[in-house]
Design an enzyme around this catalytic site. Structure first.
Site, PDB file in Angstrom:
ATOM      1  CE1 TYR A 136      -6.617  12.426 -58.436  1.00 42.60           C
ATOM      2  CE2 TYR A 136      -8.458  10.985 -57.901  1.00 42.60           C
ATOM      3  CZ  TYR A 136      -7.348  11.714 -57.507  1.00 42.60           C
ATOM      4  OH  TYR A 136      -6.986  11.739 -56.187  1.00 42.60           O
ATOM      5  CE  LYS A 140      -4.232  10.051 -56.695  1.00 41.69           C
ATOM      6  NZ  LYS A 140      -3.106  10.239 -55.764  1.00 41.69           N
ATOM      7  CB  THR A 164     -14.248   7.848 -47.803  1.00 42.42           C
ATOM      8  OG1 THR A 164     -13.928   8.019 -46.413  1.00 42.42           O
ATOM      9  CG2 THR A 164     -14.586   6.388 -48.048  1.00 42.42           C
TER      10      THR A 164
END
Length: 314
Positions: A136, A140, A164
């Site tokens: 992941y 990203k 966050t």
């Protein structure tokens, strides 16, 4: 402006929809929220057809395969492949159809595992991410690389935000596969029903900065309208607002009036101990932005979960 929001029925998409509906939208903006039911974004032809159908001038790209720590550990390859396909299809369709601006959503887990704190926007590519979710994280990170490429080669205004830990109404409250806060909310609910102790996975010591989805939604609107850098921007509460998993569990227990015992299952992984992020860049732009206090946001999220339990628990 015709603003297409991918992943529009998820946690952040629903928050943006609510904030726009509650008066933050503008008369010259038409908002289109789409989900996986409207198009399979891992398919380049379906993604292209979606863009040709809606002809957006602006895009907020939230769609992703996401999950909590334990799902990431099990499925790193799936997270990598699915997200790489989604991101490439969305960004390239946006480019090919002349979209003026794209704001994509990254995550603080993309930062290097071995680093100094607080982390800031310049440090994304300084080393490998935590091994628990490398698939992941790298997928990203590649959005940042693509944004730079589209900017340099084609003059596109594609950028990204790095929130966050996000939480709020419409989260994924699945205990096995969801993130820590919604998983804890569901666990407290069940412990209260059964009169048992609350078992928290891990030691409770790791620390996180949590951002309420409705605060994040308001910041997304600002980024879409005002922020003109290609470089990403961290959207977060301050370092002083970081809380431990134990403190988060206690806040949820209080909000849901759970009086039972808290037990920590230390056989379960803690994941990254901390990933403290600096919001100094955000504060330079928006010194007066007011975040919802953590306990108030937790209370509102717990109230939503209680009211929507039948659908929220799935």
């Amino acid at each position: 402006k015709r603003i297409l929001v991918t992943g529009g029925t998820g946690l952040v998409g629903r928050a943006i929809e609510k904030v726009v509906a509650d008066g933050e939208g503008r008369p010259d903006e038409e908002w289109i929220f789409v989900s996986s039911r409207d198009a399979d974004l891992t398919s380049s032809s379906e993604t292209k057809a979606l863009f040709e159908r809606h002809k957006p001038t602006h895009v907020i790209h939230l769609a992703a395969m996401v999950g909590g720590l334990f799902k990431n550990i099990r499925c790193n390859l799936d997270f990598w492949r699915t997200n790489i396909h989604i991101n490439d299809n969305v960004l390239h369709s946006a480019h090919e159809t002349g979209v003026q601006k794209v704001v994509s959503c990254l995550s603080t887990c993309i930062f290097p595992d071995k680093t100094t704190y607080p982390i800031d926007e310049t440090m994304i590519h300084n080393g490998p991410p935590h091994s628990s979710n490398f698939g992941y994280s790298y997928a990203k990170r590649m959005i940042d690389i693509q944004n730079r490429g589209y900017s340099e080669q084609h003059g596109r205004r594609f950028t990204a935000v790095i929130p966050t830990n996000v939480f709020g109404p419409h989260d994924n409250f699945n205990i096995e596969d969801g993130h820590v806060l919604p998983g804890l909310i569901h666990k407290v609910y069940l412990a209260k029903q059964s009169g048992s102790a609350l078992t928290v996975w891990g030691t409770g010591k790791p620390r996180r900065q949590f951002i309420y989805s409705l605060d994040l939604a308001r910041l997304f609107l600002w980024v879409l309208r005002e922020y003109d850098e290609v470089e990403p921007i961290i959207l977060s509460v301050g370092e002083e607002d970081e809380v431990s998993i134990r403190e988060a569990a206690e806040a949820i227990a209080e909000a849901m009036e759970f009086r039972g015992e808290l037990v920590f299952d230390t056989t379960k992984s803690d994941g990254q101990f901390k990933k403290t992020a600096s919001n100094a860049k955000l504060r330079r732009y928006l010194p007066g932005f007011q975040f919802t206090p953590f306990r108030k946001a937790v209370k509102e999220t717990c109230a939503w979960f209680n009211a929507n339990y039948a659908n929220a628990r799935k």
